[in-house]
Design a protein around this motif. Structure first.
Motif, short mmCIF file in Angstrom:
data_model
loop_
_atom_site.label_atom_id
_atom_site.label_comp_id
_atom_site.label_asym_id
_atom_site.label_seq_id
_atom_site.Cartn_x
_atom_site.Cartn_y
_atom_site.Cartn_z
N THR A 119 56.61 81.69 10.34
CA THR A 119 57.82 82.20 10.97
C THR A 119 58.95 81.17 11.00
O THR A 119 60.12 81.54 11.13
CB THR A 119 57.54 82.68 12.41
N MET A 120 58.63 79.87 10.86
CA MET A 120 59.70 78.87 10.86
C MET A 120 60.69 79.10 9.72
O MET A 120 61.87 78.80 9.83
CB MET A 120 59.13 77.46 10.79
N TRP A 121 60.19 79.67 8.59
CA TRP A 121 61.04 79.85 7.42
C TRP A 121 61.99 81.02 7.57
O TRP A 121 62.94 81.16 6.79
CB TRP A 121 60.19 80.00 6.17
N SER A 122 61.75 81.90 8.55
CA SER A 122 62.68 83.01 8.79
C SER A 122 63.64 82.69 9.93
O SER A 122 64.45 83.53 10.31
CB SER A 122 61.91 84.29 9.10
N GLY A 123 63.56 81.49 10.48
CA GLY A 123 64.52 81.06 11.50
C GLY A 123 64.40 81.79 12.82
O GLY A 123 65.35 81.80 13.61
N TYR A 124 63.25 82.40 13.09
CA TYR A 124 62.99 83.06 14.37
C TYR A 124 64.01 84.14 14.72
O TYR A 124 64.26 84.43 15.89
CB TYR A 124 62.94 82.03 15.51
#
Length: 400
Positions: A119-124
């Motif tokens: 989820t870090m790669w979608s910027g929350y």
């Protein structure tokens, strides 16, 4: 010695971009922040497949009591200060899974850092410039992205896994190799490649421990990837700063998420105890509240959704700083000048360290660095993230 793993173990590595899909089973909600006009929201299709791999894992001479957090943290400290005593290696076997996007012959595989998941790669849900996947898959860039949850992280089922003996970096490396071999195979058969598309060019984009995993893969299998983008990385880790973080067993912070019914030896899943500790460790801790170089609301969401690293992962990364001697692709190291995990201030010392890191890739076709100012360890979640996206994708446009 073969690991005592269930023969039908299947680990789901599902990826998604849209905020509505982020950890739908968690007890607390996440705000869906409206992306700016620059943000692109592609449709992400979750899917999974199974991989099988074997690897040599370290065996501790005196493993900790899995019910004693003090002994667990002592082992972690020994791993960082180089005093860990092992009994050699054990052979471990396991299985894994994945996600997709659309528009080119290049696949970016995104590998999260310690105490994170995909989820870090979608910027929350905070939109541009924190959503790496939306930017990379936008019409202007046209990449496919595959954001992975590592073994026992995120939406993977941890049941049946020993967090010390099973979930170590060598097995993670072998599973990644099996995945890449599958998606590079010249076939669109869903039985062998559920992506339904092959990718002759693979870019590994890692953050912190994910960068370490990228390098381990490139060291063992130098032809797997065309390029490495190593964020939050240098060849010399600041272990004193890492050790100063308030490490605790994850169920003591998030008891509902890391229950003993789901996580075997759950005290051996480790995370950072407090929001303050996470901000000081992963963001720019040289600023005060009036001059932050990151969004404090994003940092709070990051903390609330933080994952846990296994003791096995952390003790098996002892060759940190060793590069990939035979890798001949392009390498970009992107690390903030105030990254206290990988660089120690003053800032000019950090830049020098990143340049020296290039010596660990002696055969790389191209080596470049990106060192944004006023940026901490989580550079893709800092205010400078837009510049990082631009620099990384300009590099990939030239070199891949």
């Amino acid at each position: 010695m073969l690991a005592n793993l269930p023969p039908t173990l299947s680990l789901s590595l599902l990826g998604s971009l849209l905020p509505i899909f982020i950890h739908p089973t968690l007890g607390h909600s996440i705000s869906a922040h409206t992306p700016s006009h620059n943000s692109h929201n592609p449709l992400c299709t979750p899917l999974s497949f199974t991989l099988t791999a074997t690897a040599e894992h370290i065996s501790l001479a005196s493993p900790p009591d899995p019910t004693n957090e003090t002994e667990i943290l002592s082992i972690l400290s020994q791993a960082w200060d180089g005093t860990l005593v092992t009994n050699g290696t054990q052979t471990r076997c396991s299985h894994e899974n994945e996600n997709k996007n659309e528009n080119k012959d290049v696949l970016q595989i995104l590998l999260h850092g310690a105490t994170y998941n995909k989820t870090m790669w979608s910027g929350y849900g905070f939109g541009y410039p924190y959503d790496w996947q939306s930017y990379a898959t936008s019409p202007s860039q046209g990449y496919h992205t595959l954001a992975l949850d590592r073994l026992s992280h995120g939406e993977n089922d941890p049941r049946g896994l020993d967090p010390l003996n099973n979930v170590q970096m060598p097995l993670q490396t072998e599973l990644l190799h099996q995945l890449i071999s599958m998606v590079k195979t010249n076939t669109t058969s869903s039985k062998t490649n559920p992506l339904g598309k092959t990718f002759p060019k693979i870019v590994l984009v890692g953050h912190s421990l994910g960068s370490y995993l990228s390098i381990a893969l490139a060291r063992s299998y130098p032809l797997d990837a065309s390029a490495l983008v190593l964020t939050g990385y240098s060849s010399r880790q600041n272990t004193l700063h890492v050790r100063s973080a308030p490490w605790v067993s994850a169920p003591l912070v998030f008891p509902d998420r890391f229950s003993s019914t789901l996580y075997h030896h759950n005290l051996e899943y480790l995370t950072v105890a407090t929001l303050e500790g996470r901000e000081k460790g992963f963001y720019d801790n040289a600023t005060d509240a009036a001059g932050r170089t990151y969004d404090p609301e994003l940092a709070r969401t990051d903390y609330e959704y933080s994952d846990a690293s296994t003791l096995g992962e952390l003790v098996s990364s002892g060759d940190w700083g060793r590069g990939a001697e035979e890798f001949r692709g392009a390498v970009l190291v992107a690390t903030g000048q105030r990254d206290w995990v990988m660089c120690s201030p003053p800032e000019e010392s950090c830049v020098r360290r990143l340049r020296e890191t290039g010596k660990t890739f002696p055969r790389a076709r191209r080596y470049e660095i990106w060192a944004p100012e006023e940026t901490g360890h989580d550079l893709t979640l800092s205010y400078s993230a837009g510049e990082t996206l631009r620099v990384v994708h300009e590099f990939l446009g030239r070199e891949v």
